[in-house]
Design a protein around this motif. Sequence first.
Motif, PDB file in Angstrom:
ATOM      1  N   PHE A 240       0.831  -1.208   0.000  1.00 38.61           N
ATOM      2  CA  PHE A 240       0.000   0.000   0.000  1.00 38.61           C
ATOM      3  C   PHE A 240       0.864   1.257   0.000  1.00 38.61           C
ATOM      4  N   LEU A 241       1.906   1.282   0.837  1.00 33.12           N
ATOM      5  CA  LEU A 241       2.773   2.450   0.928  1.00 33.12           C
ATOM      6  C   LEU A 241       3.612   2.635  -0.336  1.00 33.12           C
ATOM      7  N   GLU A 242       4.091   1.541  -0.904  1.00 38.34           N
ATOM      8  CA  GLU A 242       4.858   1.637  -2.151  1.00 38.34           C
ATOM      9  C   GLU A 242       4.009   2.264  -3.254  1.00 38.34           C
ATOM     10  N   ASN A 243       2.755   1.843  -3.335  1.00 39.84           N
ATOM     11  CA  ASN A 243       1.857   2.404  -4.355  1.00 39.84           C
ATOM     12  C   ASN A 243       1.558   3.878  -4.074  1.00 39.84           C
ATOM     13  N   ALA A 244       1.421   4.215  -2.792  1.00 39.16           N
ATOM     14  CA  ALA A 244       1.156   5.615  -2.432  1.00 39.16           C
ATOM     15  C   ALA A 244       2.321   6.505  -2.855  1.00 39.16           C
ATOM     16  N   LEU A 245       3.551   6.066  -2.578  1.00 39.26           N
ATOM     17  CA  LEU A 245       4.719   6.865  -2.946  1.00 39.26           C
ATOM     18  C   LEU A 245       4.894   6.929  -4.455  1.00 39.26           C
ATOM     19  N   ALA A 246       4.593   5.827  -5.146  1.00 43.15           N
ATOM     20  CA  ALA A 246       4.680   5.816  -6.612  1.00 43.15           C
ATOM     21  C   ALA A 246       3.677   6.786  -7.229  1.00 43.15           C
ATOM     22  N   SER A 247       2.597   7.038  -6.500  1.00 38.74           N
ATOM     23  CA  SER A 247       1.569   7.982  -6.966  1.00 38.74           C
ATOM     24  C   SER A 247       1.825   9.395  -6.452  1.00 38.74           C
ATOM     25  N   HIS A 248       3.023   9.617  -5.904  1.00 37.55           N
ATOM     26  CA  HIS A 248       3.444  10.948  -5.422  1.00 37.55           C
ATOM     27  C   HIS A 248       2.599  11.437  -4.243  1.00 37.55           C
ATOM     28  N   LYS A 249       2.160  10.490  -3.421  1.00 35.83           N
ATOM     29  CA  LYS A 249       1.450  10.854  -2.209  1.00 35.83           C
ATOM     30  C   LYS A 249       2.441  11.337  -1.146  1.00 35.83           C
ATOM     31  N   LYS A 250       1.939  12.132  -0.207  1.00 34.53           N
ATOM     32  CA  LYS A 250       2.761  12.594   0.903  1.00 34.53           C
ATOM     33  C   LYS A 250       2.574  11.647   2.084  1.00 34.53           C
ATOM     34  N   VAL A 251       3.674  11.013   2.498  1.00 30.94           N
ATOM     35  CA  VAL A 251       3.647  10.023   3.571  1.00 30.94           C
ATOM     36  C   VAL A 251       4.497  10.529   4.734  1.00 30.94           C
ATOM     37  N   VAL A 252       3.902  10.544   5.933  1.00 34.02           N
ATOM     38  CA  VAL A 252       4.600  10.966   7.144  1.00 34.02           C
ATOM     39  C   VAL A 252       4.806   9.750   8.035  1.00 34.02           C
ATOM     40  N   LEU A 253       6.053   9.524   8.455  1.00 32.99           N
ATOM     41  CA  LEU A 253       6.381   8.435   9.369  1.00 32.99           C
ATOM     42  C   LEU A 253       6.487   8.987  10.783  1.00 32.99           C
TER      43      LEU A 253
END
Length: 433
Positions: A211-224
């Motif tokens: 899910f996270l890999e796809n989010a980043l591939a779609s240029h989503k902003k992810v906060v850890l």
Amino acid sequence: MLTAVTGINWGDEGKGRVIDLLAEHADVVVRYQGGNNAGHTVVTKQEKFVLNLLPSGILHPNVVCVLGDGMVIDLEHLTHEIEDIESRGISITPEHLKLSKRATISMPWHRIQDELEETRLEKSGAAFGSTRRGIAYAYSDKYRKKTLRLGDLLHLKEENVQVRIKTMLESKNLELAGSYHQEPMSYPALLSWCEKQASLFAPYICDTGSFLENALASHKKVVLEAQLGAMRDIDYGIFPYTSSSSTISAYGPIGAGIPGESLDHVVGVLKAYSTCVGAGPFVAERAMSEDWCNILRKFGNEYGAATGRPRRVGPFDAVASRYGLKCQHADKIALTKLDVLSSLTEIPVITAYERNHKTTTVFDPTENIDSFSPVVTMLPGWKQDISACRKYEDLPENARLYIETLERLLDCDIQFISTGAERNEYMIKGEWL
């Protein structure tokens, strides 16, 4: 974009507030380590939320929250936390919250072990200051391969999973009976417990890494989102007075479930003074009188978000903070609770440590930290309310002097400054995210 928010010191720096504000413009917020042994406090316009397992982005309906691979999850605690949040009008669904199938389950016996062992150590004066929530034992069993992962709940009828449950139960009963004289737990009761958790959480459990890999591939902003701070890291903290997981930003992608990704930014969160919960060396509390510490604790409301324990307090420690910044490799700095210092006529800052008439500005957690004394510099206070300040230029001159002194001691710029407890009481100085 992938951003980690981490603590520079002992934890309780105010990461929850920073993450909550970043979540306004984020798509995903991920917890990547730890369990329910610490908490993040988030203040909204309506009320205050204390979150132990749920990421701080959970209050934003358009943000997907993830409990990552590196966590140990007490499912009973998570159930109560979700119920509390939902009772206050915030809906939590599998679209809003995703649990990694690789995350470790904190089993019922982990809390029991933690309680029994910490009680035993207390009698000899050797307690670690554990929260008694089973975190160390959950991580221990993870590395001994004697616990379950969330994905196992989806396969309870399979023979290999049942064999593993029986094997670990036999081992745990031997430990608890032999060391603490506890009554053995039964396999049917344990299987029933697992089935109950599966019925509650199966819809939430998935491959969050994909899910996270796809989010980043779609240029989503992810906060850890990290728990605790650098001084509590299992490898780089003040061992053995640490947590049982890695609180360092470099572990963020691994614990989140995306080990092949690199961080774009690391936000290091500092408090304008020093606080610490739990046992272990803490030079800052010896810098000032007990009365001074009590006043600071009162104005800062310094009590643990997870435990309610009074926090140990002291002046800002530049020696420890430089080490924490090095560990976290932060490129953005957030300074919280500056307003708590507003009542002080003079404000102490720890600029060095001293031992045997020799001073050092280097923090080494493998040294006997308790053998050092703090070297304190006093700065003038500003003695006025700063909660209405929204621009750096609006701050009193002495407040700016304090910030600029910290920047000089840390050799880094501070971009985010909180000036009050309310959600909108902060300012941005320089280039932020």
